[in-house]
Write a protein that holds these residues in place. Structure first.
Motif, PDB file in Angstrom:
ATOM      1  N   GLU A 142       0.816  -1.205   0.000  1.00  0.00           N
ATOM      2  CA  GLU A 142       0.000   0.000   0.000  1.00  0.00           C
ATOM      3  C   GLU A 142       0.853   1.259   0.000  1.00  0.00           C
ATOM      4  N   SER A 152      -6.503  -3.169  -4.368  1.00  0.00           N
ATOM      5  CA  SER A 152      -5.409  -3.182  -5.331  1.00  0.00           C
ATOM      6  C   SER A 152      -6.017  -3.440  -6.705  1.00  0.00           C
ATOM      7  N   HIS A 165      -1.969   0.106  -5.668  1.00  0.00           N
ATOM      8  CA  HIS A 165      -2.430  -0.324  -4.337  1.00  0.00           C
ATOM      9  C   HIS A 165      -2.601   0.932  -3.497  1.00  0.00           C
TER      10      HIS A 165
END
Lengths: 116, 113
Positions: free
Chosen positions: A52, A77, A71
């Motif tokens: 992330e 994602s 992401h």
């Protein structure tokens, strides 16, 4: 158990177009998500690992400009197959890893891409 | 190199008979071991895992697996097969050094009525 949603489950597109596949962790936060490709009668091939907020890490031989991974949040994602060609036709599966890793793996339902 | 082997592409068994799906691994250290099942056009579903403790692990849908360290095997078993068990089964290992997961090539199980 943890649920991972993948959408769309099937997509058919024309050669040269781009296709986006989403992977969502529905009841947990996933710091890391993985994208696999599965050829008929073959195992899962890891394409890339995404964390992330940072750039994805691609496995050797996987074209990062061809398979764009984003992401942007802890629960989402996306994999975009750009300028798809028939050889990109495959089954794509995502996996989301909870922040607290129990060792169990959580996979999406998979997306079958057919490029005409 | 770290690897997982599923020596059988396909296993056929009659309904009601016991089934075994084989898996051997080559990973240094003490790996985590898993079995997953995949139905057509679906993702992988968790069956069971071995991390430590009792070598016989019981999992979902009546499946179990036995960890054998000396033979580096983790065979999947079920005492009495059902037609609905027909699917693709994957053995997986988590490398204790890299934390990466390595999947076998899969074994297609066909349970015949």
């Amino acid at each position: 158990g943890a649920v991972v949603s993948q959408h769309p489950s099937r997509v058919i597109c024309k050669s040269g177009t781009s296709v986006k596949i989403e992977c969502r962790s529905l009841d947990f936060q996933a710091t890391t998500m993985f994208w696999y490709r599965q050829f008929p009668k073959q195992s899962l091939m890891l394409m890339a690992t995404s964390n992330e907020g940072s750039k994805a890490t691609y496995e050797q031989g996987v074209e990062k400009d061809k398979f764009l991974i984003n992401h942007a949040s802890l629960t989402l994602s996306t994999l975009t197959v750009t300028s798809a060609h028939p050889e990109d036709s495959s089954f794509y599966i995502c996996r989301a890893e909870p922040t607290a890793n129990t060792g169990e793996l959580f996979f999406g339902e998979g997306s079958r891409l057919t490029v005409l | 190199a770290q690897s997982v082997a599923q020596p059988e592409d396909q296993v056929n068994v009659a309904e009601g008979n016991p089934l075994t799906v084989k898996c051997t691994y080559s990973v240094s250290g003490n790996p985590y071991l898993f079995w997953y099942v995949q139905y057509p056009n679906r993702g992988l579903q968790f069956l069971l895992k071995y991390i430590t403790g009792d070598n016989l692990v019981k999992g979902s849908y009546g499946f179990e697996a036995e960890f054998n360290k000396s033979q580096t095997s983790f065979h999947l078993k079920k005492p009495s097969a059902l037609v609905s068990d027909s699917a693709l089964y994957f053995c997986a290992v988590r490398d204790p050094w890299t934390y990466k997961y390595i999947f076998g090539t899969g074994t297609r199980l066909k349970v015949l009525a």
